[in-house]
Design a protein around this motif. Sequence first.
Motif, PDB file in Angstrom:
ATOM      1  N   CYS A  15      -0.286  -3.852  -1.909  1.00 32.08           N
ATOM      2  CA  CYS A  15      -1.236  -2.313  -2.053  1.00 32.08           C
ATOM      3  C   CYS A  15      -0.657  -1.361  -2.657  1.00 32.08           C
ATOM      4  CB  CYS A  15      -1.009  -1.541  -0.393  1.00 32.08           C
ATOM      5  SG  CYS A  15       0.204  -2.513   0.063  1.00 32.08           S
ATOM      6  N   GLU A  18      -1.970  -1.444  -6.407  1.00 29.75           N
ATOM      7  CA  GLU A  18      -3.095  -0.755  -6.137  1.00 29.75           C
ATOM      8  C   GLU A  18      -3.386   1.263  -5.879  1.00 29.75           C
ATOM      9  OE1 GLU A  18      -5.923  -2.460  -7.074  1.00 29.75           O
ATOM     10  OE2 GLU A  18      -4.671  -3.892  -7.736  1.00 29.75           O
ATOM     11  N   LYS A  63      -8.129   1.394  -1.476  1.00 26.60           N
ATOM     12  CA  LYS A  63      -7.759   0.552  -2.639  1.00 26.60           C
ATOM     13  C   LYS A  63      -6.724  -0.243  -1.174  1.00 26.60           C
ATOM     14  CE  LYS A  63      -9.098   1.613  -6.297  1.00 26.60           C
ATOM     15  NZ  LYS A  63      -9.774   1.270  -6.990  1.00 26.60           N
ATOM     16  N   VAL A  67      -7.695  -4.932  -0.450  1.00 30.48           N
ATOM     17  CA  VAL A  67      -6.575  -5.862  -0.993  1.00 30.48           C
ATOM     18  C   VAL A  67      -6.154  -6.477  -0.061  1.00 30.48           C
ATOM     19  CG1 VAL A  67      -4.661  -4.238  -1.900  1.00 30.48           C
ATOM     20  CG2 VAL A  67      -5.317  -5.913  -2.961  1.00 30.48           C
TER      21      VAL A  67
END
Length: 76
Positions: A15, A18, A63, A67
């Motif tokens: 995380c 991203e 995001k 992920v």
Amino acid sequence: MGYYITEECINCGACAVECPTNAIFEPGKKYKIEEKIYDAVSSVHFYIASFICDECKNINEPKCVAVCPMNSIERS
Ligand code: SF4
Ligand code: SF4
């Protein structure tokens, strides 16, 4: 309001890679906003600095949520 990381987190770090605002930090790591240093929100798992996170406002799915392999990011 905002996103936060739960205890299910396995500290994979995906995380943080991203996040477009660099709002996610390693456990225990202090963070800085405009030269002021803040204590880590968690010393056990990755955490989201809520003052930095913009909730991926221009993206359909955040995001970090997209992920995370553990579904350990939730919205309060
Ligand atoms: S919601 Fe977006 S800006 Fe906020 S922590 Fe997750 S990836 Fe970063
Ligand atoms: S992607 Fe999920 S499991 Fe990996 S560090 Fe982030 S919150 Fe934890």
